[in-house]
Design an enzyme around this catalytic site. Structure first.
Site, PDB file in Angstrom:
ATOM      1  N   ASN A  55       0.813  -1.199   0.000  1.00 27.73           N
ATOM      2  CA  ASN A  55       0.000   0.000   0.000  1.00 27.73           C
ATOM      3  C   ASN A  55       0.852   1.257   0.000  1.00 27.73           C
ATOM      4  O   ASN A  55       0.368   2.347   0.259  1.00 27.73           O
ATOM      5  CB  ASN A  55      -0.924  -0.008   1.216  1.00 27.73           C
ATOM      6  CG  ASN A  55      -2.363   0.017   0.756  1.00 27.73           C
ATOM      7  OD1 ASN A  55      -2.692   0.697  -0.211  1.00 27.73           O
ATOM      8  ND2 ASN A  55      -3.216  -0.714   1.432  1.00 27.73           N
ATOM      9  N   HIS A  97     -11.972  14.121  -7.668  1.00 21.42           N
ATOM     10  CA  HIS A  97     -10.745  14.517  -6.989  1.00 21.42           C
ATOM     11  C   HIS A  97     -10.391  15.957  -7.215  1.00 21.42           C
ATOM     12  O   HIS A  97      -9.374  16.439  -6.729  1.00 21.42           O
ATOM     13  CB  HIS A  97      -9.599  13.599  -7.419  1.00 21.42           C
ATOM     14  CG  HIS A  97      -9.912  12.186  -7.067  1.00 21.42           C
ATOM     15  ND1 HIS A  97     -10.624  11.367  -7.889  1.00 21.42           N
ATOM     16  CD2 HIS A  97      -9.674  11.489  -5.931  1.00 21.42           C
ATOM     17  CE1 HIS A  97     -10.792  10.196  -7.294  1.00 21.42           C
ATOM     18  NE2 HIS A  97     -10.238  10.253  -6.112  1.00 21.42           N
TER      19      HIS A  97
END
Ligand code: GLN
Ligand code: ZN
Length: 776
Positions: free
Chosen positions: A131, A708
């Site tokens: 991640n 976004h």
């Protein structure tokens, strides 16, 4: 001779000192010099930890202000021309420009882990199957390399001044090129010849600066490499060998398989292999690696937080030691960047659980103990060994871990529990009759703006300053507001807005048995961003409904369908530290069972549509192709177990974002969700072409605008995208929605964007004429 070392250490700091210093610097509150001072202090402290644990070298080069790959871009002087660096900038200015773009406030995150796009920063992507996000180097035909080693050499000098033996860590040349992105059809591998002399130069400089070893990370040796890439290794390493500094070739995350003999043969002084992810390769590597080379065994798990089973480690090491005549290096399997700094004193974890865990610092200690035992000093560490054994025995025997009721519930699941009763076409007909939605139905992905007021209420509630009833009232008011706005906007399928959720995994983990949450178990995700993954330590069970009250309340406020909102089992698994004492597939099935119960409770409460988010489905894909089908099988089954407890008339949605989905479309189709909403707007519907070509069978809501950015998309833009979508997917299967949740946005732009989105849907409906209802 047994030596110990690590491949890398967390750099963010035990109290996230680097994060806070970076953010102060970006806000203009501290200058570069002050930031550098924080960094130097952190490095010194981290080396001291390593020294205290008796490591034979400290690592230099694993520190990075933002990302180690971005550091390599500057180290090799290959920043893309589009940044227009003149050399007048300081190295840090250059670095932060690569990382954050030139616009201020370039970062804006929705929880999926990615920064905003459309800004000229380097792209970010996940580092292999972790991640952690690295900045993607950009190469084109004009790419040139020029060594800029001063910053790295300064760090070597710092470590040397402090009296440490130094091993420098670099990304190897092949992995560096592989991880980059070639623009305008340029060939990354063709750049190798230009890059190698720069590496050679650098190695010589590092040697002169007193580095005893240089570790070159080539994790791509664990991938299914094209032939020309594996071939290039020999040529490259013959050249690098000439620089005269001992090289440790580091591999991790994935078995070497067909690259194993290549890795053993390369002209380097040592090879590191991941004995946690590929224990079966320890023997063959021990056999194949020429005797004069160092074998470094990654024996302590660098990717997870469990205290090591030292006896099992010793057992695994003994035949290797025998074969190598005692000359082995011991290390964590990979860089410790991927685990929290320490969990030993975490205030939020109970005392028992803490003894089961090991952060980076505790892992150093495990290396120390192993080395002691193997070098005949077992007496000196008898207490440590006893403590480790006791903790492990307690964990194995704990009723918190193994719950017969959970095992029984799983065993009682009929084999077809992962199948809806009727095939999609039948369900579709029933659902269309039930919901009577217009063509191009509009919806959103779940969350609405997490306003400062919401955050403040939650913080106060957590501190105990706001009572449960007060918090409940505040959240209900937010839900009512969200419902009102959606009705006003004319959306067709509503959501409650997720005001009460902090995070899409944490919210569920906190209500499920088997999960724990640390106070300080932070792991760097990218730049200054850290995540605090839940600790999934035991069998998962759902003591009580988790979302039903909020969702039912929301439904009570409107006659339109209210979509229940859940996080899927694969995503919960993927974004947690999961137990290592049973297969991931089993843990995932347990989570699936808990989510299934929630889905059924929602249905019973009158909720007709339930969305099960699986944004992390793609990222769990194994690095090796040969292992992918098995993963997709159990992951898909887990999703379907969660989704399939309901009647045909209940509509199951799923949502995915942030990944290339085209290579797993059959698996996505096999989830058999009635509707999938998916992020596509940033690639201008390219993704959807894949869905069209594959003839995705169910309904699809391609995201028609990028959440976004605060930019309000024009209706015409969305109409254009929807027309493009209708060209590849039959229009009567299309939904209209943003590409992700709206929690990072503010209300004004959210309302404006959704108003335009609804207008776009209406325009298409009108155009289709007559077809104002989703054809049954
Ligand atoms: N339902 C979640 C939301 O809207 C989905 C988030 C995600 O895709 N990561 O925020
Ligand atoms: Zn999303």
């Amino acid at each position: 001779m047994i030596k110990t070392h690590i491949l890398g250490y967390p750099r963010i700091g035990a109290q996230r000192e680097l994060k806070f210093a970076l953010e102060r610097h970006w806000r203009g509150e501290i200058d570069e010099q002050a930031l550098e001072a924080v960094a130097a202090e952190l490095r010194a402290r981290h080396w001291a930890d390593q020294r205290a644990a008796g490591l034979d070298f400290v690592g230099v080069g694993d520190f990075a202000f933002y990302d180690q790959v971005a550091d390599h871009v500057l180290l090799f002087g290959c920043a893309p021309a589009r940044f227009g660096f003149t050399g007048a900038e300081t190295p840090l200015q250059q670095l932060f420009t690569l990382a954050r773009g030139v616009a201020t406030e370039a970062h804006d995150d929705c929880g999926c882990g990615h920064a905003s796009h459309g800004k000229p920063a380097l792209e970010m992507t996940k580092w292999f199957d972790t991640n952690y996000h690295y900045l993607v180097p950009e190469f084109d035909a004009a790419t040139r390399f020029a060594l800029a080693p001063d910053r790295l050499l300064d760090q070597v000098a710092q470590a040397r001044t402090l009296g440490h033996a130094v091993k420098v860590t670099l990304v190897g040349p092949l992995s560096f090129l592989w991880l980059g992105k070639a623009k305008d059809g340029a060939d990354r591998l063709a750049l190798l010849d230009a890059l190698l002399p720069v590496y050679c130069d650098l190695l010589a400089r590092l040697k002169a600066a007193g580095a005893e070893w240089v570790q070159l990370d080539e994790p791509i040796l664990g991938l299914d490499l094209p032939g020309d890439w594996s071939l290039a290794f020999e040529r490259a390493y013959h050249l690098l060998h000439g620089a005269g500094v001992p090289l440790l070739l580091a591999t991790y995350f994935s078995p070497l398989q067909e690259n194993l003999s290549l890795a053993c043969k390369l002209p380097v002084a040592g090879l590191h292999v991941d004995g946690v992810r590929a224990p079966e390769e320890l023997r063959p590597v021990a056999d194949w690696l020429p005797d004069h080379k160092v074998l470094s065994v990654g024996i302590v798990d660098g990717r997870n937080i469990w205290r090591a089973d030292l006896d099992a480690c010793l057992e695994r090491l003994r035949p290797v030691l025998e074969r190598r005549a005692g000359a082995v290096w011991l290390a964590p399997s990979c860089s410790l960047l991927h685990v929290p700094f320490t969990l030993a004193h975490d205030a939020a974890l109970d005392a028992e659980l803490r003894t089961w865990l090991a952060g980076a610092r505790e892992k150093l200690n495990e290396l120390r103990i192993l080395k002691q035992v193997l070098t005949g000093g077992e007496r000196a560490v008898a207490m440590d060994l006893a403590a480790a054994r006791a903790a492990l025995a307690a964990r194995r025997a704990s009723p918190r871990v193994a719950r017969p009721d959970v095992a029984a519930a799983l065993a009682a699941l009929p084999p077809d529990a992962d199948r809806r009763a009727a095939p999609f076409a039948q369900r579709q007909a029933v659902q269309r009759a039930r919901f009577d939605l217009p063509a191009f139905p509009t919806t959103t992905i779940g969350s609405f703006p997490q306003t400062p007021a919401i955050r403040a209420a939650r913080a106060a509630w957590r501190r105990g300053e706001l009572a449960d009833a007060g918090y409940d009232t505040a959240m209900r008011a937010e839900i009512a507001h969200a419902v009102r706005v959606q009705e006003e906007l004319g959306l067709d399928v509503l959501v409650h807005g997720e005001a009460e959720r902090n995070d899409m995994v944490e919210y569920f983990g906190e209500q499920l048995d088997g999960f724990a949450f640390s106070a300080n178990g932070w792991v760097q995700s990218y730049g200054s961003r850290c995540v605090k993954p839940p600790v999934l330590y035991g069998d998962v069970a759902r003591p009580a409904p988790m979302t039903v009250a909020w969702t039912a309340y929301a439904q009570s406020l409107t006659a339109r369908p209210m979509k229940g909102m859940l996080t899927g089992p694969v995503t919960i698994l993927q974004w947690s530290f999961v137990r290592d004492d049973q297969p991931r597939a089993l843990t995932c099935a347990q989570i699936a069972l808990a989510i299934r119960a929630e889905v059924c409770d929602l249905e019973r409460a009158g909720i007709g549509i339930v969305q099960i988010d699986e944004p992390a489905l793609r990222e769990g894909l194994p690095l090796r192709r040969a292992s992918r089908d098995a993963y997709l099988d159990w992951a898909g089954r887990a999703f379907r177990i969660a989704a399939s407890g309901v009647a045909d008339a209940t509509q199951i949605h799923t949502h995915m974002c942030y990944a290339e989905f085209n290579d797993i479309l059959p698996a996505i189709a096999a989830l058999d969700a009635d509707v999938i909403t998916i992020e596509t707007s940033r690639s201008d519907m390219e993704l959807l072409a894949g869905f069209g070509a594959f003839a995705y069978p169910n309904e699809i809501g391609p995201g028609v605008y990028d959440i976004h950015s605060p930019r309000v998309p024009a209706t015409s833009d969305m109409v254009r995208l929807l027309r493009k979508a209708s060209a590849v997917v039959p229009a009567d299967r299309l939904w209209v929605n943003p590409d992700c949740g709206l929690k990072t946005r503010a209300w004004p732009e959210t309302e404006a964007a959704l108003r335009n989105m609804v207008a776009a849907a209406r325009l298409l409906r009108d155009e289709a004429g007559g077809g104002t209802v989703q054809a049954a």
